[in-house]
Design an enzyme around this catalytic site. Structure first.
Site, PDB file in Angstrom:
ATOM      1  N   ASN A 115      24.575  21.115   8.604  1.00  0.00           N
ATOM      2  CA  ASN A 115      24.644  19.705   8.194  1.00  0.00           C
ATOM      3  C   ASN A 115      24.048  19.476   6.804  1.00  0.00           C
ATOM      4  OD1 ASN A 115      25.773  19.387  10.673  1.00  0.00           O
ATOM      5  ND2 ASN A 115      24.016  18.350  11.608  1.00  0.00           N
ATOM      6  N   HIS A 161      51.626 -11.731 -21.015  1.00  0.00           N
ATOM      7  CA  HIS A 161      52.772 -11.894 -20.098  1.00  0.00           C
ATOM      8  C   HIS A 161      53.947 -11.005 -20.521  1.00  0.00           C
ATOM      9  CE1 HIS A 161      50.731 -15.740 -18.991  1.00  0.00           C
ATOM     10  NE2 HIS A 161      50.539 -15.815 -20.287  1.00  0.00           N
ATOM     11  N   SER A 282      67.365  15.296 -18.471  1.00  0.00           N
ATOM     12  CA  SER A 282      68.110  14.985 -17.257  1.00  0.00           C
ATOM     13  C   SER A 282      69.139  16.082 -17.036  1.00  0.00           C
ATOM     14  CB  SER A 282      68.806  13.636 -17.411  1.00  0.00           C
ATOM     15  OG  SER A 282      69.898  13.547 -16.516  1.00  0.00           O
ATOM     16  N   LYS A 288      69.276  12.188 -22.390  1.00  0.00           N
ATOM     17  CA  LYS A 288      68.013  11.677 -21.857  1.00  0.00           C
ATOM     18  C   LYS A 288      66.800  12.503 -22.279  1.00  0.00           C
ATOM     19  CE  LYS A 288      67.311   8.824 -19.092  1.00  0.00           C
ATOM     20  NZ  LYS A 288      67.671   8.430 -17.724  1.00  0.00           N
ATOM     21  N   ASN A 290      63.008  11.990 -20.859  1.00  0.00           N
ATOM     22  CA  ASN A 290      62.276  11.131 -19.932  1.00  0.00           C
ATOM     23  C   ASN A 290      60.760  11.297 -20.037  1.00  0.00           C
ATOM     24  OD1 ASN A 290      64.673  10.088 -18.855  1.00  0.00           O
ATOM     25  ND2 ASN A 290      64.861  11.830 -17.444  1.00  0.00           N
ATOM     26  N   GLU A 295      55.106   8.772 -16.038  1.00  0.00           N
ATOM     27  CA  GLU A 295      55.474   8.203 -14.730  1.00  0.00           C
ATOM     28  C   GLU A 295      54.632   8.805 -13.611  1.00  0.00           C
ATOM     29  OE1 GLU A 295      60.048   7.792 -14.473  1.00  0.00           O
ATOM     30  OE2 GLU A 295      59.657   9.183 -16.095  1.00  0.00           O
TER      31      GLU A 295
HETATM   32  N1  ARG Z   1      32.559  22.227   8.486  1.00  0.00           N
HETATM   33  C1  ARG Z   1      31.586  21.214   8.740  1.00  0.00           C
HETATM   34  C2  ARG Z   1      31.871  19.989   7.834  1.00  0.00           C
HETATM   35  O1  ARG Z   1      32.582  20.136   6.928  1.00  0.00           O
HETATM   36  C3  ARG Z   1      30.220  21.723   8.456  1.00  0.00           C
HETATM   37  C4  ARG Z   1      29.141  21.020   9.207  1.00  0.00           C
HETATM   38  C5  ARG Z   1      29.245  21.335  10.643  1.00  0.00           C
HETATM   39  N2  ARG Z   1      28.160  20.806  11.371  1.00  0.00           N
HETATM   40  C6  ARG Z   1      28.164  20.731  12.717  1.00  0.00           C
HETATM   41  N3  ARG Z   1      27.116  20.222  13.264  1.00  0.00           N
HETATM   42  N4  ARG Z   1      29.160  21.160  13.417  1.00  0.00           N
HETATM   43  O2  ARG Z   1      31.392  18.913   8.083  1.00  0.00           O
END
Ligand code: ARG
Length: 463
Positions: A115, A161, A282, A288, A290, A295
Site C-alpha cells: 500500500n 464571436h 487524402s 488535400k 489536412n 485535429e
Molecule cells: N497492485 C496494487 C495497486 O495497484 C498494489 C497494492 C495492493 N495492495 C493490497 N493491499 N492488495 O493498488
C-alpha cells in the site's frame, strides 16, 4: 506450507489458487509494469534505510540493492518474464529478486506494505510526468514566442464571436497562448509541491513498530518530507487528480489552439501554411493537405478529461484507507499522460514550422469594418462626442459603407460628412489597420511596441 498453486507472497492461509477470472480481474502487471523503475528506486531506498537503522544486516541490504539493479536492467532490456500470477510490479520484482539473491529478498518487505509501496511508486511516476510536461510546455512556449517575435507587426483580424472585431497583431495572438501555457506550468508546479511528500513507511495503513527512518527514505527519493498521517498516505490519490486536472486544463488550451489552426489552414481563411511534416494527404482527393495533428490534439482532451472524471469517480466514496478500487487509478493516468506528452510535442512541431500568410492576414484584417471602434474613438477624441453618440454615428457610417459595398476607408469625406458634418479628412488616419494596432498601447494591448516588450520579457524568462 502453502498449496503449490496458491500465491507465494500471501498464500499462507489459502488452500487453493485463484480462479482464472479472479486472476484476470486482480492482476495489474499488464499495466503497472510501467512503474518498474520507480518501484526499484523505492525498494533500494527502503533497503538502505533498513540497514542504516539496524533492521536489516548490511550484507543483506547490499545483496538486495545490487539484485534490484539486476532486475531493473532485465526489465529495461526487455528480457523479464512478467507473471500475472504474481499480480503486480511489486511482487514480480520481489519474486525475481528472490531468484537472484535468495532468502535475503524475503527481508525487503519488512516495515512496509504494497500500500505504501504503490503510493510511493505512483507519486514518483507522476512527478516525472509533471517534469516532462513542464519541459514540453516550455518548448511550446519558445516556439510561440519565436512566432510572436517574427510577427510582432503583422496585422490580422481579431475576433469576438468569430466575427471580425478589431485588428490585432499576430505576435499578440501568439503571446495569448504563451500566457495560457504559463498558467498550465504554474498549476503543474503547484501540484508538484503538494505531491512531493513520501508515503513510504506508512506501511499497510497504521505505520510500523520497526524503528524506521522515514526522513531518510524521503530524502533518498527526492521528496521534501515524509507524509504526516499513515492513513492518508496510503489512501490519497490527490496528486494524481491534481495532475489530471492540470492536464485537462492544458489539453483544453491545446484544443483551442488546434481549432484555430484548423480554421486558419482552411482554403477559406488561408491565414497559415502548415508544414508538410505536420500535415497529411487524402487517399482520394489529390489536392488535400489536412491538419490531422491539430485535429487529433483537439480531440485528446476527450481522453484526458475522461481519465480525470474516471479517477474522481473511482475515488469518491472510498472509505479509509486502501481499497483495491485504487488499482484502477493507473491506466487512466498513464493514458492521459501519454496523450498530453504527444500533444505537446506535436503542437510544438506544428507551431515551430507553420508560416503566417502575411498578405492574407493583412487583407482579412482590413475587411469587416474592423476599424469601426477606432472611428468611434476619433469622434470622441477629436469632436468631443459622448461615446454613445459616437457609437451611433459610426454605426450609420458602417451602414453607408455597407450600402455602397465598400469598407470604411473607401467612403469619401463628403459621404462621411453627410452622416456627421464635423468629420474632417484626418479621420482617414485612424481607419488603417496599422494605425489601429499601433494606437493600442495600453499595458497588455496589441500594439507592436507592447508585443515586443512582452517578447523580450518571455525570452528572458524562458531562457
Ligand atoms: N497492485 C496494487 C495497486 O495497484 C498494489 C497494492 C495492493 N495492495 C493490497 N493491499 N492488495 O493498488
Amino acid at each position: 506450507m502453502t498449496d503449490q498453486t496458491s500465491n507465494a507472497m500471501w498464500g499462507g492461509r489459502f488452500a487453493a489458487g485463484p480462479d482464472a477470472v479472479m486472476e484476470a480481474i486482480n492482476a495489474s502487471i499488464g499495466f503497472d509494469q510501467r512503474l518498474a523503475a520507480q518501484d526499484i528506486a523505492g525498494s533500494r531506498a527502503h533497503a538502505a534505510m533498513l540497514a542504516a537503522t539496524g533492521i536489516l544486516s548490511h550484507s543483506d541490504a547490499e545483496a538486495i540493492r545490487e539484485g534490484l539493479l539486476t532486475v531493473l536492467s532485465e526489465i529495461e532490456g526487455g528480457d523479464f518474464a512478467f507473471s500475472p500470477a504474481l499480480e503486480d510490479i511489486h511482487m514480480n520484482v520481489e519474486a525475481r529478486l528472490k531468484e537472484i539473491v535468495g532468502e535475503a529478498a524475503g527481508r525487503l518487505h519488512t516495515a512496509r506494505s504494497r500500500n505504501d509501496q504503490v503510493a510511493t511508486d505512483f507519486r514518483l511516476w507522476v512527478r516525472d510526468q509533471i517534469d516532462a510536461a513542464d519541459a514540453g510546455l516550455a518548448a511550446l512556449q519558445r516556439a510561440l514566442v519565436a512566432q510572436a517575435e517574427a510577427g510582432a507587426d503583422l496585422v490580422m483580424p481579431g475576433f469576438t464571436h468569430l466575427q471580425t472585431a478589431q485588428p490585432v497583431t499576430w505576435g499578440h495572438h501568439m503571446l495569448a497562448y504563451v500566457e495560457m501555457f504559463a498558467r498550465d506550468r504554474g498549476r503543474l508546479a503547484d501540484a508538484r509541491r503538494r505531491l512531493n511528500e513520501c508515503p513510504l513507511g506508512a506501511a499497510a495503513l497504521a505505520g510500523t513498530g520497526f524503528p524506521i527512518d522515514r526522513e531518510m527514505t524521503a530524502r533518498e527519493l527526492g521528496f521534501d518530507r515524509p507524509t504526516a498521517n499513515s492513513l492518508d498516505a496510503v489512501s490519497d490519490r490527490d496528486f494524481a487528480l491534481e495532475f489530471l486536472s492540470a492536464a485537462s486544463i492544458c489539453a483544453m488550451h491545446l484544443s483551442r489552439l488546434s481549432e484555430e489552426l484548423v480554421i486558419w489552414a482552411s482554403a477559406q481563411f488561408r491565414f497559415v501554411r502548415l508544414s508538410d511534416r505536420f500535415s497529411t494527404g487524402s487517399s482520394i482527393m489529390p489536392q488535400k493537405k489536412n491538419p490531422d495533428a491539430a485535429e487529433l490534439i483537439r480531440a485528446k482532451i476527450g481522453r484526458i478529461l475522461g481519465a480525470t472524471m474516471a479517477l474522481f469517480t473511482v475515488m469518491k466514496g472510498l472509505p479509509l484507507a486502501y481499497s483495491k478500487d485504487m488499482q484502477e487509478d493507473k491506466e487512466q493516468v498513464f493514458d492521459a499522460a501519454d496523450a498530453l506528452m504527444l500533444s505537446l510535442a506535436a503542437m510544438e512541431g506544428m507551431v515551430r514550422d507553420m508560416e503566417a500568410n502575411a498578405p492574407a492576414l493583412e487583407a482579412a484584417a482590413a475587411t469587416g469594418f474592423s476599424t469601426a471602434t477606432d472611428l468611434a474613438d476619433w469622434l470622441v477624441r477629436e469632436l468631443g462626442l459622448p461615446f454613445r453618440e459616437a457609437h451611433h454615428v459610426t454605426g450609420r457610417l458602417v451602414a453607408a459603407a455597407e450600402a455602397k459595398g465598400c469598407d470604411l476607408p473607401d467612403l469619401s469625406l463628403a459621404e462621411m460628412q453627410a452622416v456627421h458634418e464635423s468629420i474632417r479628412a484626418d479621420v482617414f488616419d485612424v481607419l488603417g489597420v496599422h494605425n489601429s494596432v499601433a494606437s493600442r498601447t495600453s499595458y497588455g494591448g496589441t500594439a507592436p511596441a507592447r508585443v515586443r516588450e512582452q517578447v523580450a520579457a518571455w525570452k528572458e524568462r524562458l531562457g
